[in-house]
Scaffold this motif. Structure first.
Motif, mmCIF file in Angstrom:
data_model
loop_
_atom_site.group_PDB
_atom_site.id
_atom_site.type_symbol
_atom_site.label_atom_id
_atom_site.label_comp_id
_atom_site.label_asym_id
_atom_site.label_seq_id
_atom_site.Cartn_x
_atom_site.Cartn_y
_atom_site.Cartn_z
ATOM 1 N N LEU A 33 40.990 25.458 44.200
ATOM 2 C CA LEU A 33 40.118 26.610 44.044
ATOM 3 C C LEU A 33 39.977 26.985 42.570
ATOM 4 N N ILE A 34 38.852 27.606 42.261
ATOM 5 C CA ILE A 34 38.520 27.981 40.893
ATOM 6 C C ILE A 34 38.723 29.487 40.738
ATOM 7 N N PRO A 35 39.604 29.926 39.800
ATOM 8 C CA PRO A 35 39.859 31.356 39.650
ATOM 9 C C PRO A 35 38.758 32.052 38.854
ATOM 10 N N GLY A 36 38.628 33.332 39.104
ATOM 11 C CA GLY A 36 37.665 34.134 38.366
ATOM 12 C C GLY A 36 37.933 35.609 38.594
ATOM 13 N N GLN A 37 37.019 36.435 38.085
ATOM 14 C CA GLN A 37 37.116 37.879 38.228
ATOM 15 C C GLN A 37 35.847 38.401 38.890
ATOM 16 N N LEU A 38 36.020 39.202 39.950
ATOM 17 C CA LEU A 38 34.873 39.734 40.667
ATOM 18 C C LEU A 38 34.168 40.803 39.839
ATOM 19 N N LEU A 39 32.878 40.613 39.633
ATOM 20 C CA LEU A 39 32.065 41.617 38.964
ATOM 21 C C LEU A 39 31.377 42.529 39.966
ATOM 22 N N ARG A 40 30.772 41.946 40.988
ATOM 23 C CA ARG A 40 30.143 42.749 42.030
ATOM 24 C C ARG A 40 29.767 41.862 43.206
ATOM 25 N N ARG A 57 33.048 36.202 37.061
ATOM 26 C CA ARG A 57 33.259 35.678 35.715
ATOM 27 C C ARG A 57 34.398 34.658 35.764
ATOM 28 N N LEU A 58 34.113 33.443 35.343
ATOM 29 C CA LEU A 58 35.115 32.382 35.347
ATOM 30 C C LEU A 58 36.001 32.457 34.110
ATOM 31 N N ALA A 59 37.060 31.662 34.121
ATOM 32 C CA ALA A 59 38.016 31.689 33.021
ATOM 33 C C ALA A 59 37.398 31.273 31.691
ATOM 34 N N ASP A 60 36.348 30.444 31.730
ATOM 35 C CA ASP A 60 35.706 29.996 30.493
ATOM 36 C C ASP A 60 34.660 30.977 29.976
ATOM 37 N N GLY A 61 34.544 32.139 30.646
ATOM 38 C CA GLY A 61 33.620 33.165 30.202
ATOM 39 C C GLY A 61 32.265 33.133 30.876
ATOM 40 N N ARG A 62 31.950 32.069 31.588
ATOM 41 C CA ARG A 62 30.662 31.995 32.279
ATOM 42 C C ARG A 62 30.640 32.949 33.471
ATOM 43 N N THR A 63 29.471 33.492 33.765
ATOM 44 C CA THR A 63 29.265 34.273 34.980
ATOM 45 C C THR A 63 28.437 33.448 35.952
ATOM 46 N N LYS A 68 21.732 25.970 47.272
ATOM 47 C CA LYS A 68 21.217 26.831 46.205
ATOM 48 C C LYS A 68 22.343 27.340 45.322
ATOM 49 N N LEU A 69 23.507 27.603 45.936
ATOM 50 C CA LEU A 69 24.662 28.111 45.198
ATOM 51 C C LEU A 69 25.811 27.122 45.344
ATOM 52 N N ALA A 70 26.326 26.668 44.247
ATOM 53 C CA ALA A 70 27.395 25.662 44.282
ATOM 54 C C ALA A 70 28.747 26.275 44.645
ATOM 55 N N TYR A 71 28.909 27.561 44.391
ATOM 56 C CA TYR A 71 30.212 28.194 44.581
ATOM 57 C C TYR A 71 30.236 29.044 45.859
ATOM 58 N N THR A 72 31.419 29.088 46.494
ATOM 59 C CA THR A 72 31.643 29.929 47.669
ATOM 60 C C THR A 72 32.886 30.772 47.424
ATOM 61 N N TRP A 73 32.760 32.047 47.671
ATOM 62 C CA TRP A 73 33.902 32.962 47.516
ATOM 63 C C TRP A 73 34.855 32.756 48.681
#
Length: 244
Positions: free
Chosen positions: A7-14, A24-30, A62-67
């Motif tokens: 799994l890919i870690p990140g921070q929930l914005l909304r 927001r991913l660890a590399d700064g991308r949203t 359409k979206l590569a990522y799944t929460w």
């Protein structure tokens, strides 16, 4: 049972429009991730929370990522992907980790049944001593006080219908089971959320009194350090409390 990829870690914005979440991913991308949860997700979407995503290489998506996961409080994880519980329950039953449902030789999914035109999540058959078991699976992620899990997290007409269908199966001489998949590592017992859907609570108690069985098993989502374990397997039975 494991997540298919790390799994890919990140921070929930909304979270917005029910099915979308900006992370927001660890590399700064949203990135915008698919949120596979039609419920209220009460308590599972705190702004700024740590989250984990899975990634698909399917070019048609359409979206590569799944929460998949969220840290609801320090060291406590919940799985918000409601596409997971049926597979979790099926794998647990087939592997023999649910002794209450052991001994069935066949397990089918999404079988049509009932007067209200439902589809049962799992239909177990081929037991030498018990009739076929009609198993309805529900995902539990709502924790309002530490250790106390509740279902549902919003009014659920569909859930009420399922309880009526299970009661009807018992009246026909069958076996009916409500299976709570607890995808929240802080929940130690499951209760009906009477303060959210009082009718569901009434029907649940009526169903149990009429012979519907209720089970709850918790997933091992977190490692001892609170980080994701990568495991979706149901590892721990927890009680269902109908009256406090």
């Amino acid at each position: 049972m494991k997540f298919p990829e790390p799994l890919i870690p990140g921070q929930l914005l909304r979270r917005y429009q029910r099915f979308l979440a900006d992370v927001r991913l660890a590399d700064g991308r949203t990135v915008t991730a698919h949120c596979p949860n039609t419920g209220s997700m009460k308590g599972c979407q705190p702004e700024g929370a740590r989250v984990w995503l899975s990634q698909s290489d399917n070019p048609r998506r359409k979206l590569a990522y799944t929460w998949e996961l969220v840290e609801v409080r320090r060291g406590v994880l919940a799985c918000v992907n409601t596409a997971r519980p049926n597979a979790q329950a099926r794998e647990a039953v087939r592997s023999g980790r649910v002794p209450e449902l052991a001994g069935y030789r066949e397990c089918r999914s999404e079988v049509r049944y009932g007067d209200e035109r439902s589809r049962i999540d799992l239909l177990l058959s081929g037991h030498d001593q018990h009739p076929d078991a009609w198993v309805e699976v529900k995902n539990v992620t709502l924790e309002e006080t530490p250790g106390r899990g509740y279902f549902p997290d919003a009014v659920t007409r569909r859930g009420q219908k399922h309880l009526r269908e299970l009661m009807a199966q018992v009246n026909k001489g069958g076996r009916a089971v409500l299976f709570f998949v607890v995808n929240h590592t802080g929940i130690e017992a499951v209760r009906p959320a009477d303060h959210i859907d009082s009718r569901y609570g009434e029907l649940l108690r009526e169903a149990v009194a009429g012979g519907v069985e209720v089970l709850a098993y918790r997933a091992g989502l977190a490692a001892p350090d609170g980080e994701p374990s990568g495991q979706l397997s149901l590892t721990l039975p927890v009680p269902v409390v109908l009256e406090d």
